[in-house]
Design an enzyme around this catalytic site. Structure first.
Site, short mmCIF file in Angstrom:
data_model
loop_
_atom_site.label_atom_id
_atom_site.label_comp_id
_atom_site.label_asym_id
_atom_site.label_seq_id
_atom_site.Cartn_x
_atom_site.Cartn_y
_atom_site.Cartn_z
N HIS A 1 -2.13 6.71 7.74
CA HIS A 1 -1.23 7.63 7.02
C HIS A 1 -1.94 8.94 6.70
O HIS A 1 -1.39 10.03 6.90
CB HIS A 1 -0.75 7.03 5.70
CG HIS A 1 0.47 6.18 5.82
ND1 HIS A 1 1.66 6.66 6.33
CD2 HIS A 1 0.71 4.90 5.48
CE1 HIS A 1 2.56 5.69 6.30
NE2 HIS A 1 2.01 4.61 5.79
N GLN B 1 2.63 9.98 1.60
CA GLN B 1 3.97 9.37 1.71
C GLN B 1 4.90 9.85 0.59
O GLN B 1 6.10 9.64 0.68
CB GLN B 1 3.87 7.84 1.66
CG GLN B 1 3.32 7.22 2.93
CD GLN B 1 3.29 5.72 2.80
OE1 GLN B 1 2.35 5.15 2.27
NE2 GLN B 1 4.35 5.05 3.27
N GLY C 1 0.83 -1.20 0.00
CA GLY C 1 0.00 0.00 0.00
C GLY C 1 0.86 1.24 0.00
O GLY C 1 2.02 1.21 0.43
N CYS D 1 6.16 -0.72 6.98
CA CYS D 1 5.74 0.47 6.26
C CYS D 1 6.88 0.98 5.38
O CYS D 1 8.03 1.00 5.84
CB CYS D 1 5.34 1.55 7.26
SG CYS D 1 4.87 3.11 6.49
N LEU D 2 6.58 1.40 4.15
CA LEU D 2 7.62 1.89 3.25
C LEU D 2 8.28 3.16 3.78
O LEU D 2 9.41 3.47 3.41
CB LEU D 2 7.04 2.14 1.85
CG LEU D 2 6.53 0.90 1.11
CD1 LEU D 2 5.88 1.29 -0.21
CD2 LEU D 2 7.67 -0.10 0.88
N HIS E 1 -4.00 0.76 7.98
CA HIS E 1 -2.66 1.33 7.92
C HIS E 1 -2.64 2.57 7.01
O HIS E 1 -2.08 3.61 7.37
CB HIS E 1 -1.70 0.25 7.41
CG HIS E 1 -0.28 0.68 7.28
ND1 HIS E 1 0.71 0.26 8.14
CD2 HIS E 1 0.33 1.50 6.39
CE1 HIS E 1 1.86 0.82 7.77
NE2 HIS E 1 1.66 1.57 6.71
N GLU E 2 -3.28 2.46 5.84
CA GLU E 2 -3.27 3.58 4.88
C GLU E 2 -4.12 4.75 5.39
O GLU E 2 -3.74 5.90 5.22
CB GLU E 2 -3.75 3.12 3.50
CG GLU E 2 -2.88 2.05 2.84
CD GLU E 2 -1.40 2.35 2.86
OE1 GLU E 2 -1.02 3.53 2.69
OE2 GLU E 2 -0.61 1.41 3.08
NI NI Z 1 2.87 2.73 5.50
#
Ligand code: NI
Length: 165
Positions: A137, A51, A46, A91-92, A133-134
């Site tokens: 963000h 981000q 995701g 997480c990225l 999670h998204e």
């Molecule tokens: Ni993330």
């Protein structure tokens, strides 16, 4: 299409609440294509627009093993959720760090697609986790916020060291 650069914790832009999307035009759909390309290349399941520094309530996801189930959610809302359980998460924006957090295993999502059309979906397991999670963000939250202050401090130090290297 273009690969976008992903912001890393502790970048303050990750902490701002993203703004509602009101224009559903070709520029938005081009951004969505870039988000997918960036997410698949990372690779990740995701990616939220903030981000990559765009303050918009927009995220793309693909939780399938075959990387063939694209989901776009815009201005998403969780209508109902249940069955909290512990799930392993990463997480990225917090690269190479994984830990367990409490998430709902089932939820009902309402959102808009890339054309501004509403849709609803019932999700469970990995997809439910990814949606939570998204949306976090988009609200300026990271999964590490659920960890102990000691763990968070260690993660921050590790990432700052990595950025400096
Ligand atoms: Ni993330």
């Amino acid at each position: 299409m273009a690969l976008l650069s992903i912001l890393h914790h502790p970048d303050p832009r990750l902490r701002r609440k993203a703004a509602l999307v009101t224009r559903f035009d070709d520029a938005l759909r081009a951004l969505i294509e870039d988000l997918f390309e960036t997410m698949y290349a990372a690779p990740g399941t995701g990616l939220a627009a903030n981000q990559v520094g765009m303050s918009m309530r927009l995220a793309v996801m693909d939780c399938s093993e075959t990387r063939s189930q694209r989901i776009v959610m815009i201005n998403p809302e969780i209508i109902s959720s249940d069955e909290r359980r512990e799930m392993e998460e990463g997480c990225l924006s917090v690269p190479d760090i994984f830990d367990k957090v409490q998430r709902y295993n089932r939820l009902h999502l309402r959102a808009l697609n890339e054309f501004g059309e509403p849709f609803e979906v019932c999700a469970f397991g990995l997809m439910a986790q990814c949606i939570q999670h998204e949306i976090d963000h988009l609200d300026g939250k990271l999964y590490i916020d659920y960890l102990s202050p000691l763990k968070r401090e260690r993660i921050k130090k590790k990432l700052l060291k990595r950025e400096a290297a």
